[in-house]
Design a protein around this motif. Sequence first.
Motif, mmCIF file in Angstrom:
data_model
loop_
_atom_site.group_PDB
_atom_site.id
_atom_site.type_symbol
_atom_site.label_atom_id
_atom_site.label_comp_id
_atom_site.label_asym_id
_atom_site.label_seq_id
_atom_site.Cartn_x
_atom_site.Cartn_y
_atom_site.Cartn_z
ATOM 1 N N SER A 31 1.065 -1.484 0.124
ATOM 2 C CA SER A 31 -0.097 -0.481 -0.470
ATOM 3 C C SER A 31 1.017 1.184 -0.049
ATOM 4 O O SER A 31 0.288 2.231 -0.729
ATOM 5 C CB SER A 31 -0.773 -0.208 1.263
ATOM 6 O OG SER A 31 -0.381 0.128 2.382
ATOM 7 N N ALA A 48 -6.282 -9.508 -0.053
ATOM 8 C CA ALA A 48 -7.131 -9.802 0.861
ATOM 9 C C ALA A 48 -8.146 -11.291 0.017
ATOM 10 O O ALA A 48 -8.393 -11.950 1.041
ATOM 11 C CB ALA A 48 -7.794 -9.264 0.626
ATOM 12 N N PHE A 84 -23.560 -6.127 -7.447
ATOM 13 C CA PHE A 84 -22.011 -5.781 -6.938
ATOM 14 C C PHE A 84 -21.856 -5.251 -9.149
ATOM 15 O O PHE A 84 -21.945 -3.764 -9.477
ATOM 16 C CB PHE A 84 -20.644 -5.828 -7.119
ATOM 17 C CG PHE A 84 -20.199 -5.897 -5.314
ATOM 18 C CD1 PHE A 84 -21.276 -6.611 -4.311
ATOM 19 C CD2 PHE A 84 -19.400 -4.739 -5.041
ATOM 20 C CE1 PHE A 84 -20.904 -6.624 -3.062
ATOM 21 C CE2 PHE A 84 -19.745 -4.318 -3.419
ATOM 22 C CZ PHE A 84 -20.397 -5.060 -3.018
ATOM 23 N N PHE B 38 -20.558 -2.950 2.028
ATOM 24 C CA PHE B 38 -19.365 -2.681 0.715
ATOM 25 C C PHE B 38 -19.943 -2.182 -0.078
ATOM 26 O O PHE B 38 -19.280 -0.823 -1.055
ATOM 27 C CB PHE B 38 -18.688 -4.158 0.497
ATOM 28 C CG PHE B 38 -18.237 -4.707 1.781
ATOM 29 C CD1 PHE B 38 -16.936 -3.645 2.615
ATOM 30 C CD2 PHE B 38 -18.149 -5.550 2.954
ATOM 31 C CE1 PHE B 38 -15.651 -4.631 3.050
ATOM 32 C CE2 PHE B 38 -17.050 -6.380 3.613
ATOM 33 C CZ PHE B 38 -16.198 -4.589 3.641
ATOM 34 N N ILE B 211 -10.953 -9.033 7.613
ATOM 35 C CA ILE B 211 -10.272 -9.092 6.554
ATOM 36 C C ILE B 211 -10.628 -8.599 5.073
ATOM 37 O O ILE B 211 -9.415 -7.957 4.585
ATOM 38 C CB ILE B 211 -9.554 -10.758 5.913
ATOM 39 C CG1 ILE B 211 -8.996 -11.451 6.539
ATOM 40 C CG2 ILE B 211 -8.392 -10.802 4.786
ATOM 41 C CD1 ILE B 211 -8.713 -13.358 6.265
ATOM 42 N N PHE B 212 -11.391 -8.021 4.545
ATOM 43 C CA PHE B 212 -12.088 -6.848 3.476
ATOM 44 C C PHE B 212 -11.977 -5.643 4.234
ATOM 45 O O PHE B 212 -11.790 -4.913 3.108
ATOM 46 C CB PHE B 212 -13.387 -7.551 3.053
ATOM 47 C CG PHE B 212 -13.478 -9.029 2.255
ATOM 48 C CD1 PHE B 212 -12.268 -8.519 1.149
ATOM 49 C CD2 PHE B 212 -12.957 -9.961 2.172
ATOM 50 C CE1 PHE B 212 -11.775 -9.140 0.049
ATOM 51 C CE2 PHE B 212 -13.075 -11.505 1.513
ATOM 52 C CZ PHE B 212 -12.561 -10.997 0.264
ATOM 53 N N PHE B 214 -10.625 -4.622 6.041
ATOM 54 C CA PHE B 214 -9.405 -4.063 6.616
ATOM 55 C C PHE B 214 -8.887 -2.906 5.442
ATOM 56 O O PHE B 214 -7.892 -1.829 5.824
ATOM 57 C CB PHE B 214 -7.953 -5.123 7.426
ATOM 58 C CG PHE B 214 -6.305 -4.332 7.311
ATOM 59 C CD1 PHE B 214 -6.388 -3.625 7.622
ATOM 60 C CD2 PHE B 214 -5.538 -4.839 6.879
ATOM 61 C CE1 PHE B 214 -4.944 -2.927 8.749
ATOM 62 C CE2 PHE B 214 -4.346 -4.975 6.527
ATOM 63 C CZ PHE B 214 -3.711 -3.566 7.837
ATOM 64 N N PRO B 215 -8.338 -3.552 4.213
ATOM 65 C CA PRO B 215 -7.836 -2.725 3.341
ATOM 66 C C PRO B 215 -8.431 -1.204 2.761
ATOM 67 O O PRO B 215 -7.763 -0.364 2.308
ATOM 68 C CB PRO B 215 -7.780 -4.038 2.292
ATOM 69 C CG PRO B 215 -8.537 -4.911 2.680
ATOM 70 C CD PRO B 215 -8.776 -4.837 4.214
ATOM 71 N N LEU B 216 -9.615 -1.607 2.623
ATOM 72 C CA LEU B 216 -11.268 -0.959 1.937
ATOM 73 C C LEU B 216 -10.660 0.675 3.224
ATOM 74 O O LEU B 216 -10.726 1.707 2.583
ATOM 75 C CB LEU B 216 -11.950 -1.151 1.652
ATOM 76 C CG LEU B 216 -12.203 -2.496 1.119
ATOM 77 C CD1 LEU B 216 -13.718 -2.665 0.611
ATOM 78 C CD2 LEU B 216 -11.746 -2.061 -0.135
ATOM 79 N N LEU B 219 -5.784 1.148 3.842
ATOM 80 C CA LEU B 219 -4.840 0.520 3.173
ATOM 81 C C LEU B 219 -4.829 1.797 2.344
ATOM 82 O O LEU B 219 -3.822 2.256 1.187
ATOM 83 C CB LEU B 219 -4.639 -0.944 2.470
ATOM 84 C CG LEU B 219 -3.628 -1.759 3.880
ATOM 85 C CD1 LEU B 219 -3.666 -2.737 3.137
ATOM 86 C CD2 LEU B 219 -2.467 -1.064 3.938
ATOM 87 N N VAL B 220 -5.823 1.979 1.075
ATOM 88 C CA VAL B 220 -6.065 2.715 0.057
ATOM 89 C C VAL B 220 -6.324 4.908 0.017
ATOM 90 O O VAL B 220 -7.149 4.535 -0.178
ATOM 91 C CB VAL B 220 -7.543 1.451 -0.502
ATOM 92 C CG1 VAL B 220 -6.557 0.234 -1.050
ATOM 93 C CG2 VAL B 220 -8.089 1.684 -0.190
#
Lengths: 97, 221
Positions: A31, A48, A84, B38, B211-212, B214-216, B219-220
């Motif tokens: 990142s 992920a 989605f 999400f 787990i999903f 956390f990055p969203l 991190l980004v």
Amino acid sequence: MKDIFKSINVLNPSIVFIVLVLLTITTVLLSGIDVSDSTAVIIALAVASIKAALVLTYFMHLNHEPLVFKVFLGVAFFTLLVIFLLTFSDYSFREMS
Amino acid sequence: MTEQTATVEIPHHHDETGTRLGFWLFLYTELFLFAAFFLIYAVYRSNYLVEFRTAAESLNTGIGTQNTIILLASSLTMVLSLNALKAGKARMAKTFLQFTITLGLAFLVIKGFEWGAKFDHHLFLQTTKGIAAGEGSLLLNPSAEMLPVGQVLFFGLYFIMTGTHALHIVIGLIWMIIVYVWISKGSINPDNYGTLERCGLYWHLVDLIWIFLFPLYYLVA
């Protein structure tokens, strides 16, 4: 003590755990790289997804389950994908005020 | 042909695989609950990209990473607890369950401190209405600094998603304590470990969602 560890299978889950931690550290390090936003999101979500697959397969024991469990998982993910895609096919063509 | 009347004793039938499959179905409803969040996150992020990235920078990646590893470790001890019980070692199963509960509590405490810092910066319950009226978070501090709409949406989603996740952690912890008592009483034992197994599946799902998350969020940026 060694027999106990052998009888309850400590090694395999521990290896999975170490891989999961390494993947977490990898995604944090990645990142920091300066890439475009969409690339960063794709990389983060890809890592992920690998982690999620490991948890599903080894921690939730999907590898030992009958086929019908995997079919259920496939149907759930396919439904999510459709939701989605349909949402974004709508929102991408809207003019946001 | 003589008619026969016989009483056949049908043994109590318990379909462990069927029960587990039913539980997986429940887990998918949980998955879809979070999938809706999400989806909202994805749509607003694409609409307010700059604001989302700016707001995400205020989240501490170190704390997020730490909590991720704590949850992963708790998943590991959960697997080991089930393995121990299956191998007939109830006492060891309880020890591993204690580790899992402790790690879950540690996650909540760290999360609590993290939220506390956000409350102090008046990022909780900021409303777009307040912004339009030239006011900040009406509920916490009328003189709070104004945030752009995109950041208000980011923090609103952040609190809703991590809050719903934390609620699941709390439910998982309560469930684990009940399972712990039942193992002590012997109603969950090496021949009847289904309840611990399902409790474990639930806990892994909570881990999976993080787990999903956390990055969203971390991190980004």
